[in-house]
Motif scaffolding. Structure first.
Motif, PDB file in Angstrom:
ATOM      1  N   TYR A   5       0.826  -1.208   0.000  1.00  0.00           N
ATOM      2  CA  TYR A   5       0.000   0.000   0.000  1.00  0.00           C
ATOM      3  C   TYR A   5       0.862   1.260   0.000  1.00  0.00           C
ATOM      4  N   SER A   7       1.932   4.895   1.072  1.00  0.00           N
ATOM      5  CA  SER A   7       1.759   5.684   2.300  1.00  0.00           C
ATOM      6  C   SER A   7       2.305   7.078   2.081  1.00  0.00           C
ATOM      7  N   PHE A  21      -2.366   6.217   5.127  1.00  0.00           N
ATOM      8  CA  PHE A  21      -2.628   5.408   3.932  1.00  0.00           C
ATOM      9  C   PHE A  21      -3.961   5.843   3.359  1.00  0.00           C
ATOM     10  N   ARG A  22      -3.976   6.306   2.110  1.00  0.00           N
ATOM     11  CA  ARG A  22      -5.246   6.764   1.544  1.00  0.00           C
ATOM     12  C   ARG A  22      -6.212   5.616   1.282  1.00  0.00           C
ATOM     13  N   ASP A  23      -5.694   4.398   1.088  1.00  0.00           N
ATOM     14  CA  ASP A  23      -6.575   3.252   0.872  1.00  0.00           C
ATOM     15  C   ASP A  23      -7.191   2.738   2.172  1.00  0.00           C
ATOM     16  N   LEU A  24      -6.554   3.041   3.284  1.00  0.00           N
ATOM     17  CA  LEU A  24      -7.009   2.579   4.599  1.00  0.00           C
ATOM     18  C   LEU A  24      -6.997   3.778   5.545  1.00  0.00           C
ATOM     19  N   ARG A  52     -10.065  -5.352   9.459  1.00  0.00           N
ATOM     20  CA  ARG A  52     -11.045  -5.478   8.375  1.00  0.00           C
ATOM     21  C   ARG A  52     -11.480  -6.934   8.192  1.00  0.00           C
ATOM     22  N   PRO A  60      -9.280  -3.244   0.645  1.00  0.00           N
ATOM     23  CA  PRO A  60      -9.137  -2.567  -0.641  1.00  0.00           C
ATOM     24  C   PRO A  60      -7.921  -3.035  -1.449  1.00  0.00           C
ATOM     25  N   VAL A  61      -8.080  -2.988  -2.747  1.00  0.00           N
ATOM     26  CA  VAL A  61      -6.958  -3.213  -3.645  1.00  0.00           C
ATOM     27  C   VAL A  61      -6.050  -1.996  -3.500  1.00  0.00           C
ATOM     28  N   PRO A  62      -4.743  -2.207  -3.331  1.00  0.00           N
ATOM     29  CA  PRO A  62      -3.848  -1.053  -3.182  1.00  0.00           C
ATOM     30  C   PRO A  62      -3.869  -0.155  -4.422  1.00  0.00           C
ATOM     31  N   SER A  63      -3.919   1.135  -4.184  1.00  0.00           N
ATOM     32  CA  SER A  63      -3.834   2.110  -5.272  1.00  0.00           C
ATOM     33  C   SER A  63      -2.408   2.179  -5.795  1.00  0.00           C
ATOM     34  N   GLU A  69       4.873   9.258  -2.309  1.00  0.00           N
ATOM     35  CA  GLU A  69       4.352   8.193  -1.460  1.00  0.00           C
ATOM     36  C   GLU A  69       5.381   7.065  -1.363  1.00  0.00           C
TER      37      GLU A  69
END
Length: 148
Positions: A5, A7, A21-24, A52, A60-63, A69
């Protein structure tokens, strides 16, 4: 799926670097410097994924990372658990049916789905195989402090 992910590190003071982390969005930690913050980020990321799994929430699938980042990998054992959990959820099978396919008691499958229960990678790979998936391990050189 690769559980790495992106960060964002932000210096908030002379002795603190915050990692998010924008995904989490629930995953937030800090350290005295960048190296410590990224070490803490792995632990925080592991707990966010475990939470989760426990709560039945989406993983989520990592962006794709964007400029500035740092990639942070979920520790291998938790990444394997997350992969199994996702495959199980997508299969639509019950725990009882998966246990039947694996020739084990339903309690075994329940433990396999528990994020902090120590399940051997070979057992997870066997279960993934029953779900039409395969666990693949990748070893690579560390490119940055955050990938330790």
């Amino acid at each position: 799926m690769r559980f790495i992910y992106p960060s964002r590190l932000e210096r908030t003071g002379p002795g603190e670097v915050v990692v998010s982390f924008r995904d989490l969005p629930e995953c937030l930690t800090s350290g005295a410097d960048e190296a410590e913050a990224l070490r803490e980020a792995r632990d925080a990321l592991e707990e966010a994924i475990a939470g989760r799994i426990d709560d039945g929430e989406p993983i989520p699938v990592p962006s794709a990372p964007i400029e500035d980042e740092q990639p942070v990998a979920v520790p291998a054992d938790m990444a394997a658990k997350a992969a199994f959990t996702l495959a199980f959820r997508e299969s639509g099978l019950s725990r009882v049916e998966l246990a039947r396919r694996l020739g084990v008691d339903e309690k075994v499958v329940r433990r396999m789905l528990a994020p902090h229960h120590g399940t051997a990678a070979s057992r997870l790979n066997e279960a993934l195989g029953a779900l039409g998936r395969e666990l693949i391990v990748e070893v690579r050189e560390l490119a940055a402090v955050g990938e330790r």
